[in-house]
Design an enzyme around this catalytic site. Structure first.
Site, short mmCIF file in Angstrom:
data_model
loop_
_atom_site.label_atom_id
_atom_site.label_comp_id
_atom_site.label_asym_id
_atom_site.label_seq_id
_atom_site.Cartn_x
_atom_site.Cartn_y
_atom_site.Cartn_z
CB ALA A 122 -6.39 -25.21 28.19
CE1 TYR A 123 -9.77 -20.82 21.93
CE2 TYR A 123 -9.18 -18.64 22.74
CZ TYR A 123 -9.70 -19.46 21.75
OH TYR A 123 -10.13 -18.89 20.58
CB SER A 124 -4.15 -18.31 27.01
OG SER A 124 -5.32 -17.61 27.37
CE LYS A 135 -7.55 -20.51 19.04
NZ LYS A 135 -7.79 -21.04 17.67
#
Length: 249
Positions: free
Chosen positions: A155-157, A160
Site C-alpha cells: 500500500a505504501y509503495s 508513493k
C-alpha cells in the site's frame, strides 16, 4: 544552516505536527516565512504550535482525506494570512507490513486515501488560488518506496508511486503559470510513522541505503525548502532523490 528567502511567503505544511513536516515548518519560519500547519491530530497540532511559539505560525485540524475539510482549511488559511504561496504535501500513513496476498483491503484503501487522495485534494483546493495569483511552489513528499517498491509494503509503495505520477502530471499542467510542482523521495528517517513499522522491515530498508544510515530530518527539510523557494524557477514535474544512494533511477 543555509537561509532561504521566504520573506512574505505563506506555506501550508500537511502533517506538520511532527517529523519531516515539523522540521520543514521550523526551517520556513527561520527563513522569514509564515506557515499554516495542517494535521488531523488536534492535540499534537496544538502542542506543536505552542512549542514553536511564533505569531507567524497557525495550526488547523484538517483531515486531508475529506475534500470539504481541505476546502474549508484552504479558505481559512487565505483568510488568516491573505494568500498561499507554498504547499508542502507531507501527510501520509504507512500501514502494516505483510505480503500483498495477506494485506487487509481496508488498510490498503486507508493508506491510499490519506497519502494519495489527500494530496490530490490539497492540490485541487490550492492550485486555483496559485493560478489566480500567478505564483506557486508545491513539493510532494513521496518515498524511495514509490520508485523501487518495498516488499511487505504494497500500500505504501503504491501510494508513493502515485504521488510521483501526480507530481509529473500536475507539473506539466501548470508549468506555464509560474507554479513549480516537484517531489522528493526520502529513504527511511526517524519519524513516528517509519519507526512504527516492524523491526525486520526497518532493518531491511536501512540495509538498502549505501550511506549506511537513516535520513536526518534536517536533510529532508533542506531539499524540500529549496524546492519551495522562488529561486527554484525552472525545474518542475521532477523527482529529487533523498535515498542516500539507494535510488537506481
Amino acid at each position: 544552516m543555509n537561509q532561504y528567502d521566504f520573506k512574505d511567503r505563506v506555506a501550508i505544511v500537511t502533517g506538520g505536527g511532527q517529523g519531516i513536516g515539523r522540521t520543514v515548518t521550523e526551517r520556513i519560519l527561520a527563513s522569514g516565512g509564515k506557515v499554516s500547519i495542517w494535521d488531523r491530530d488536534a492535540a499534537l497540532l496544538e502542542k506543536t504550535v505552542n512549542e514553536i511559539g511564533s505569531e507567524r505560525v497557525e495550526g488547523r485540524a484538517v483531515d486531508i482525506g475529506d475534500l470539504a475539510s481541505v476546502e474549508t482549511a484552504t479558505a481559512g488559511t487565505i483568510g488568516h494570512f491573505g494568500k498561499i504561496d507554498i504547499l508542502i504535501n507531507n501527510a501520509a500513513i504507512v500501514g502494516p507490513n505483510m505480503p500483498t496476498w495477506e494485506y487487509p483491503p481496508q488498510a490498503f484503501m486507508d493508506v491510499l486515501h490519506v497519502g494519495l487522495t489527500g494530496t490530490f485534494h490539497c492540490c485541487r483546493a490550492v492550485v486555483p488560488h496559485m493560478i489566480e495569483r500567478g505564483y506557486g511552489r508545491i513539493v510532494n513528499v513521496s518515498s524511495i518506496a514509490g520508485k523501487e517498491g518495498n516488499p511487505n509494503a504494497v500500500a505504501y509503495s503504491s501510494m508513493k508511486a502515485g504521488v510521483i505520477a501526480l507530481t509529473k502530471s500536475l507539473g506539466k499542467e501548470v508549468a506555464a503559470k509560474n507554479i513549480a510542482v516537484n517531489a522528493v523521495t526520502p529513504a527511511v528517517a526517524k519519524t513516528a510513522g517509519a519507526m512504527g513499522q516492524s523491526p525486520d522491515h526497518i532493518a531491511y530498508i536501512l540495509g538498502k541505503i549505501p550511506r549506511g544510515r537513516m535520513l536526518e530530518l534536517s536533510e529532508a527539510a533542506s531539499m524540500i525548502c529549496f524546492l519551495a523557494t522562488e529561486e527554484n524557477s525552472f525545474t518542475t514535474g521532477a523527482v529529487f532523490d533523498l535515498s542516500g544512494g539507494r535510488a537506481t533511477y
